[in-house]
Scaffold this active site. Structure first.
Site, PDB file in Angstrom:
ATOM      1  N   ASN A  49       0.480 -12.815  -8.938  1.00  0.00           N
ATOM      2  CA  ASN A  49      -0.520 -13.011  -7.875  1.00  0.00           C
ATOM      3  C   ASN A  49       0.038 -13.583  -6.573  1.00  0.00           C
ATOM      4  O   ASN A  49      -0.446 -13.242  -5.499  1.00  0.00           O
ATOM      5  CB  ASN A  49      -1.616 -13.944  -8.419  1.00  0.00           C
ATOM      6  N   LYS A  75       3.655  -4.807  -0.227  1.00  0.00           N
ATOM      7  CA  LYS A  75       2.506  -4.473  -1.077  1.00  0.00           C
ATOM      8  C   LYS A  75       2.593  -3.042  -1.595  1.00  0.00           C
ATOM      9  O   LYS A  75       2.097  -2.744  -2.688  1.00  0.00           O
ATOM     10  CB  LYS A  75       1.206  -4.720  -0.297  1.00  0.00           C
ATOM     11  N   LYS A 127       0.882 -29.851  -5.744  1.00  0.00           N
ATOM     12  CA  LYS A 127      -0.212 -28.875  -5.613  1.00  0.00           C
ATOM     13  C   LYS A 127      -0.586 -28.296  -6.981  1.00  0.00           C
ATOM     14  O   LYS A 127      -1.756 -28.061  -7.274  1.00  0.00           O
ATOM     15  CB  LYS A 127       0.210 -27.734  -4.681  1.00  0.00           C
ATOM     16  N   ASP A 150       9.385 -21.019  -7.809  1.00  0.00           N
ATOM     17  CA  ASP A 150       9.571 -20.642  -6.410  1.00  0.00           C
ATOM     18  C   ASP A 150      10.084 -19.210  -6.389  1.00  0.00           C
ATOM     19  O   ASP A 150      11.228 -18.941  -6.764  1.00  0.00           O
ATOM     20  CB  ASP A 150      10.557 -21.582  -5.715  1.00  0.00           C
ATOM     21  N   SER A 192      -1.657  -6.079  -5.389  1.00  0.00           N
ATOM     22  CA  SER A 192      -1.249  -5.334  -4.204  1.00  0.00           C
ATOM     23  C   SER A 192      -2.303  -5.565  -3.130  1.00  0.00           C
ATOM     24  O   SER A 192      -2.945  -6.631  -3.108  1.00  0.00           O
ATOM     25  CB  SER A 192      -1.080  -3.856  -4.544  1.00  0.00           C
ATOM     26  N   TYR A 218       4.745  -6.792   5.551  1.00  0.00           N
ATOM     27  CA  TYR A 218       3.723  -7.122   4.538  1.00  0.00           C
ATOM     28  C   TYR A 218       3.302  -5.848   3.801  1.00  0.00           C
ATOM     29  O   TYR A 218       3.228  -5.821   2.568  1.00  0.00           O
ATOM     30  CB  TYR A 218       2.498  -7.795   5.188  1.00  0.00           C
TER      31      TYR A 218
HETATM   32  N1  LIG Z   1      -6.897 -12.796   0.593  1.00  0.00           N
HETATM   33  C1  LIG Z   1      -6.951 -11.486   0.812  1.00  0.00           C
HETATM   34  O1  LIG Z   1      -7.820 -10.987   1.540  1.00  0.00           O
HETATM   35  C2  LIG Z   1      -5.953 -10.581   0.163  1.00  0.00           C
HETATM   36  C3  LIG Z   1      -6.038  -9.215   0.429  1.00  0.00           C
HETATM   37  C4  LIG Z   1      -5.144  -8.348  -0.185  1.00  0.00           C
HETATM   38  C5  LIG Z   1      -4.209  -8.845  -1.065  1.00  0.00           C
HETATM   39  N2  LIG Z   1      -4.138 -10.183  -1.300  1.00  0.00           N
HETATM   40  C6  LIG Z   1      -3.115 -10.674  -2.248  1.00  0.00           C
HETATM   41  O2  LIG Z   1      -3.679 -11.590  -3.151  1.00  0.00           O
HETATM   42  C7  LIG Z   1      -2.679 -12.488  -3.620  1.00  0.00           C
HETATM   43  C8  LIG Z   1      -3.189 -13.921  -3.575  1.00  0.00           C
HETATM   44  O3  LIG Z   1      -3.339 -14.286  -2.223  1.00  0.00           O
HETATM   45  P1  LIG Z   1      -4.418 -15.331  -1.698  1.00  0.00           P
HETATM   46  O4  LIG Z   1      -5.292 -14.581  -0.766  1.00  0.00           O
HETATM   47  O5  LIG Z   1      -5.009 -16.106  -2.811  1.00  0.00           O
HETATM   48  O6  LIG Z   1      -3.465 -16.260  -0.811  1.00  0.00           O
HETATM   49  P2  LIG Z   1      -3.175 -17.856  -0.797  1.00  0.00           P
HETATM   50  O7  LIG Z   1      -4.454 -18.602  -0.889  1.00  0.00           O
HETATM   51  O8  LIG Z   1      -2.293 -18.078   0.378  1.00  0.00           O
HETATM   52  O9  LIG Z   1      -2.352 -18.050  -2.141  1.00  0.00           O
HETATM   53  C9  LIG Z   1      -1.038 -17.580  -2.235  1.00  0.00           C
HETATM   54  C10 LIG Z   1      -0.317 -18.315  -3.319  1.00  0.00           C
HETATM   55  O10 LIG Z   1       1.042 -17.837  -3.348  1.00  0.00           O
HETATM   56  C11 LIG Z   1       1.888 -18.969  -3.345  1.00  0.00           C
HETATM   57  N3  LIG Z   1       3.227 -18.700  -2.823  1.00  0.00           N
HETATM   58  C12 LIG Z   1       3.585 -18.373  -1.567  1.00  0.00           C
HETATM   59  N4  LIG Z   1       4.926 -18.306  -1.482  1.00  0.00           N
HETATM   60  C13 LIG Z   1       5.413 -18.607  -2.712  1.00  0.00           C
HETATM   61  C14 LIG Z   1       6.711 -18.743  -3.264  1.00  0.00           C
HETATM   62  N5  LIG Z   1       7.814 -18.597  -2.518  1.00  0.00           N
HETATM   63  N6  LIG Z   1       6.841 -19.057  -4.574  1.00  0.00           N
HETATM   64  C15 LIG Z   1       5.743 -19.259  -5.337  1.00  0.00           C
HETATM   65  N7  LIG Z   1       4.491 -19.179  -4.869  1.00  0.00           N
HETATM   66  C16 LIG Z   1       4.335 -18.850  -3.572  1.00  0.00           C
HETATM   67  C17 LIG Z   1       1.161 -20.012  -2.499  1.00  0.00           C
HETATM   68  O11 LIG Z   1       1.713 -21.282  -2.736  1.00  0.00           O
HETATM   69  P3  LIG Z   1       1.589 -22.453  -1.604  1.00  0.00           P
HETATM   70  O12 LIG Z   1       0.169 -22.913  -1.620  1.00  0.00           O
HETATM   71  O13 LIG Z   1       2.564 -23.480  -2.069  1.00  0.00           O
HETATM   72  O14 LIG Z   1       1.974 -21.818  -0.295  1.00  0.00           O
HETATM   73  C18 LIG Z   1      -0.236 -19.831  -3.061  1.00  0.00           C
HETATM   74  O15 LIG Z   1      -0.344 -20.498  -4.281  1.00  0.00           O
HETATM   75  C19 LIG Z   1      -1.450 -12.227  -2.747  1.00  0.00           C
HETATM   76  O16 LIG Z   1      -0.529 -11.429  -3.468  1.00  0.00           O
HETATM   77  C20 LIG Z   1      -2.004 -11.446  -1.580  1.00  0.00           C
HETATM   78  O17 LIG Z   1      -1.042 -10.588  -0.985  1.00  0.00           O
HETATM   79  C21 LIG Z   1      -4.997 -11.051  -0.710  1.00  0.00           C
END
Ligand SMILES: NC(=O)c1ccc[n+]([C@@H]2O[C@H](COP(=O)([O-])OP(=O)(O)OC[C@H]3O[C@@H](n4cnc5c(N)ncnc54)[C@H](OP(=O)(O)O)[C@@H]3O)[C@@H](O)[C@H]2O)c1
Length: 303
Positions: free
Chosen positions: A99, A179, A48, A72, A148, A175
């Site tokens: 992130n 955060k 990936k 990881d 966060s 969750y």
């Molecule tokens: N999307 C929203 O509406 C939203 C709202 C509030 C906050 N956030 C925050 O924004 C940040 C980014 O989220 P996103 O929305 O872009 O989500 P996403 O598309 O699911 O991306 C999350 C990333 O974290 C990685 N990850 C998960 N577990 C991991 C581990 N054990 N070790 C290393 N990497 C790991 C995933 O890898 P894999 O692809 O391998 O699983 C992916 O690359 C997060 O901190 C989330 O809490 C997002």
């Protein structure tokens, strides 16, 4: 209306973005690279990570290097290996973007026994930042940006006796706790930078409501219902703007929280966040969390 076109020239800057193979992290890494930074895509899956690099290279005309680093965040030993490897290759780190994240998975623990969301979203980044601290300290005006969420406002405390799932599991509460921990960490790190007269700043950001893989654990029909409840759902390029603003804009101050400027901060363009709760600003809670984390993984931050 701040967009990625406002990012200053980042030539000569070194950045790490965790979880940047997809979603907001991917868009963050891509924009930093486009602006001239050397970016490490820190992801847990080799393929990936490599695919993300290829995609960025095919979509942009960046001139610097895009590296892959195996990270990881559910394994403290592997986080240490990532940091050691990075420090062998680099003498500075201008931007560390904490992130990566996981949201409402089935109950599970990290390899070190922490509840998965607390373990990955907070403990993993606490460890990563601590191991990379020597580089951050020796870089002029480095920034640590920690993601966060508005969900941090949903809980008013942390149950220190349930961080290893000793009691029960409530996926949304856990969750929110993770955060809240991220924001407490971000603010406390900034206070510690200031106390030690280190030029680095620590900043928190949240991406409002952005459609990404984060929602992968929510069944389809529930997800559609949730999406309908929000007035607007952003695409990842826009959800990445608060992180990019926090990481690069000259007006940004340490110890602050940035998010989208629209109603309820669901969508919009980067601005100071209005999300404040007593728990988020509780310095005693932040210190207690810091001590818990240092003891739990035997890592002492050396400022
Ligand atoms: N999307 C929203 O509406 C939203 C709202 C509030 C906050 N956030 C925050 O924004 C940040 C980014 O989220 P996103 O929305 O872009 O989500 P996403 O598309 O699911 O991306 C999350 C990333 O974290 C990685 N990850 C998960 N577990 C991991 C581990 N054990 N070790 C290393 N990497 C790991 C995933 O890898 P894999 O692809 O391998 O699983 C992916 O690359 C997060 O901190 C989330 O809490 C997002």
């Amino acid at each position: 209306m701040w967009t990625k076109n406002n990012i200053p020239d980042l030539s000569g800057k070194i950045a790490i973005v965790t979880g940047s193979n997809t979603g907001i992290g991917f868009e963050t890494a891509k924009a930093l690279y486009e602006a001239g930074a050397h970016v490490t895509i820190a992801a847990r899956d080799f393929q990936k990570g490599k695919d993300a690099i290829k995609k960025i290279q095919s979509e942009t005309a960046g001139v610097e290097t895009l590296d892959y680093g195996m990270l990881d965040l559910a394994n403290i030993g592997l986080i240490r290996e990532f940091a050691d490897h990075f420090m062998q290759k680099h003498t500075k780190l201008d931007m560390l973007i904490n992130n990566a994240g996981v949201m409402v998975p089935p109950a599970a623990k990290t390899d070190d026994g922490f509840e998965m969301q607390f373990g990955v979203n907070f403990m993993g980044h606490f460890a990563l930042t601590g191991y990379l601290l020597p580089l951050v300290k020796q870089t002029a005006n480095a920034r640590v940006v920690t993601l966060s969420s508005g969900a941090a406002t949903l809980v008013d405390s942390i149950d220190f006796d349930n961080l290893r799932l000793e009691k029960n599991y409530d996926e949304w509460r856990e969750y929110a706790v993770s955060k809240l921990a991220d924001i407490l960490f971000s603010y406390e790190l900034d206070r510690r930078f200031k106390n030690a007269r280190i030029s680095a700043i620590s900043v928190a950001a949240h991406p409002g409501v952005t459609r990404t893989d984060l929602q992968r654990n929510i069944p389809g029909e529930n997800l559609e219902g949730m999406v309908a409840a929000f007035d607007q759902v952003m695409e990842p390029w826009q959800g990445a703007l608060p992180s990019l603003f926090a990481a690069t804009d000259p007006s940004v101050e340490g110890g602050k929280f940035y998010g989208p400027d629209g109603p309820k901060e669901y969508a919009g363009y980067p601005a100071l966040s209005g999300h404040h709760t007593a728990a988020m600003n509780d310095e005693a809670l932040a210190k207690r969390l810091w001590e818990y984390a240092e003891n739990a993984i035997q890592l002492t931050y050396k400022f």
